[in-house]
Enzyme design. Structure first.
Site, PDB file in Angstrom:
ATOM      1  CD  GLU A   1     -40.028 -21.118 -67.533  1.00 21.78           C
ATOM      2  OE1 GLU A   1     -40.827 -20.824 -66.632  1.00 21.78           O
ATOM      3  OE2 GLU A   1     -39.117 -20.352 -67.897  1.00 21.78           O
TER       4      GLU A   1
ATOM      5  N   GLY B   1     -44.613 -19.456 -62.872  1.00 25.66           N
ATOM      6  CA  GLY B   1     -44.579 -18.053 -62.454  1.00 25.66           C
ATOM      7  C   GLY B   1     -45.933 -17.546 -62.003  1.00 25.66           C
TER       8      GLY B   1
ATOM      9  CG  ASP C   1     -43.643 -20.263 -69.349  1.00 27.28           C
ATOM     10  OD1 ASP C   1     -43.956 -19.723 -68.263  1.00 27.28           O
ATOM     11  OD2 ASP C   1     -42.602 -20.920 -69.500  1.00 27.28           O
ATOM     12  N   GLY C   2     -45.241 -17.496 -68.957  1.00 28.37           N
ATOM     13  CA  GLY C   2     -44.965 -16.083 -68.745  1.00 28.37           C
ATOM     14  C   GLY C   2     -43.609 -15.702 -69.321  1.00 28.37           C
TER      15      GLY C   2
HETATM   16  C1  5RP Z   1     -39.807 -18.602 -64.760  1.00 28.42           C
HETATM   17  C2  5RP Z   1     -40.172 -17.686 -65.872  1.00 28.42           C
HETATM   18  C3  5RP Z   1     -41.439 -16.905 -65.706  1.00 28.42           C
HETATM   19  O1  5RP Z   1     -42.300 -17.238 -66.745  1.00 28.42           O
HETATM   20  C4  5RP Z   1     -41.081 -15.443 -65.757  1.00 28.42           C
HETATM   21  O2  5RP Z   1     -40.144 -15.181 -64.725  1.00 28.42           O
HETATM   22  C5  5RP Z   1     -42.332 -14.584 -65.554  1.00 28.42           C
HETATM   23  O3  5RP Z   1     -42.839 -14.785 -64.274  1.00 28.42           O
HETATM   24  P1  5RP Z   1     -44.084 -13.968 -63.723  1.00 28.42           P
HETATM   25  O4  5RP Z   1     -45.277 -14.429 -64.485  1.00 28.42           O
HETATM   26  O5  5RP Z   1     -44.130 -14.336 -62.257  1.00 28.42           O
HETATM   27  O6  5RP Z   1     -43.789 -12.500 -63.926  1.00 28.42           O
HETATM   28  O7  5RP Z   1     -39.516 -17.553 -66.864  1.00 28.42           O
HETATM   29  O8  5RP Z   1     -38.547 -19.187 -64.981  1.00 28.42           O
END
Ligand code: 5RP
Length: 218
Positions: free
Chosen positions: A104, A31, A82-83
Site C-alpha cells: 500500500e 480492505g 485506499d482505506g
Molecule cells: C490494509 C489496510 C486497510 O486499508 C485498513 O486496514 C482499513 O481497512 P478497512 O477499510 O477494512 O477498515 O491498511 O492493510
C-alpha cells in the site's frame, strides 16, 4: 439492510470513485472500504489501468471487469485510493490492519494523488497502538527483541514473504517513531503514513462525506 458504518464506507468509496478520470492509471488499496470502491469504479465504465495492493483486491477488481496489471512495470500512477485504520486531523495515518501496508505504501508513494477513504470510526486526535509492521523472517527473534513490545500477528506471511506483526508500545511523535522503524534492520515496512503522502481524506459521516484536504490544492 446495510449498517450505518457500511453505508459510510460506501459513501466515501463512491465519492472517491468520482475523482477517477478516463485513461488514468489507478492504485487500488485493500480492505472493507475499498471493497465498495471496486464496483463503484467498475460501474463508471472508464478505460483504466489499475494495480492492486493485495491478491484479494486484484481478484475482486478483475472479476468486476477492471484491468489490473502487475505493478512491476508501472512507473507512475495518476491516483491511488485506499482505506486506513486511523487518520489524524494533520493527515497522519496508521495502515496495515489487513497486513498489506508494504504494498500500500509503495502504491501510495507512486501516485500523483493518494486519496484515503474512511468511515466515521477512523478519525482520531492522536494516533494510538498498534502500528502494523512487516518484518523479515530472517533474524525475526532479534528484530522482535529490538522492537519490543512487538507481537507477531496470527496471519499468513505477506505475498512478499514478510512476517506481519504489531508494535504495541506508545507512539509519541509519529515522525520520530516512523524514523526509528525506518532505520531498524529487519523492518521491511511500517504502517505509519505521513501527511506528505496524502492528498485528501474522504470520511463517511451518516449520510454525508466530509472532505479533509491535506495537501494544498495545486
Ligand atoms: C490494509 C489496510 C486497510 O486499508 C485498513 O486496514 C482499513 O481497512 P478497512 O477499510 O477494512 O477498515 O491498511 O492493510
Amino acid at each position: 439492510m446495510a449498517t450505518d458504518l457500511e453505508n459510510e464506507k460506501r459513501l466515501a468509496a463512491e465519492a472517491a470513485a468520482e475523482l477517477v478520470r478516463d485513461g488514468m492509471t489507478v492504485g487500488l488499496g485493500t480492505g472493507s472500504t475499498v471493497a465498495y470502491l471496486l464496483p463503484a469504479l467498475a460501474r463508471r465504465n472508464l478505460s483504466l489501468r489499475c494495480v492492486a495492493t493485495s491478491l484479494r483486491t486484484g481478484e475482486a477488481a478483475r472479476a468486476l471487469g477492471l484491468v489490473v496489471e502487475a505493478f512491476t512495470g508501472v512507473e507512475r500512477l495518476d491516483i491511488a485510493i485506499d482505506g486506513a485504520d486511523q487518520v489524524t486531523p494533520e493527515g497522519w495515518l496508521v495502515k496495515g490492519g489487513g497486513g498489506a501496508h508494504t504494498r500500500e505504501k509503495l502504491v501510495a508513494v507512486t501516485a500523483g494523488r493518494f486519496i484515503v477513504i474512511a468511515d466515521s470510526t477512523k478519525p482520531v486526535e492522536l494516533l494510538h497502538p498498534p502500528v502494523p509492521l512487516e518484518l523479515l523472517a530472517f533474524g525475526l527473534s532479534s528484530t522482535l527483541r529490538r522492537l519490543a513490545p512487538t507481537k507477531v500477528r496470527d496471519v499468513p506471511v505477506s505475498p512478499d514473504g514478510g512476517v506481519i506483526a504489531d508494535f504495541t508500545g506508545p507512539l509519541g511523535d509519529p515522525a520520530q517513531l516512523a524514523a526509528w522503524f525506518g532505520a531498524a534492520p529487519g523492518v521491511v515496512e511500517h504502517g505509519l503514513f505521513p501527511p506528505e503522502l496524502v492528498d485528501s481524506i474522504l470520511i463517511g459521516r451518516g449520510s454525508e462525506v466530509e472532505l479533509r484536504q491535506i495537501r494544498p490544492r495545486a
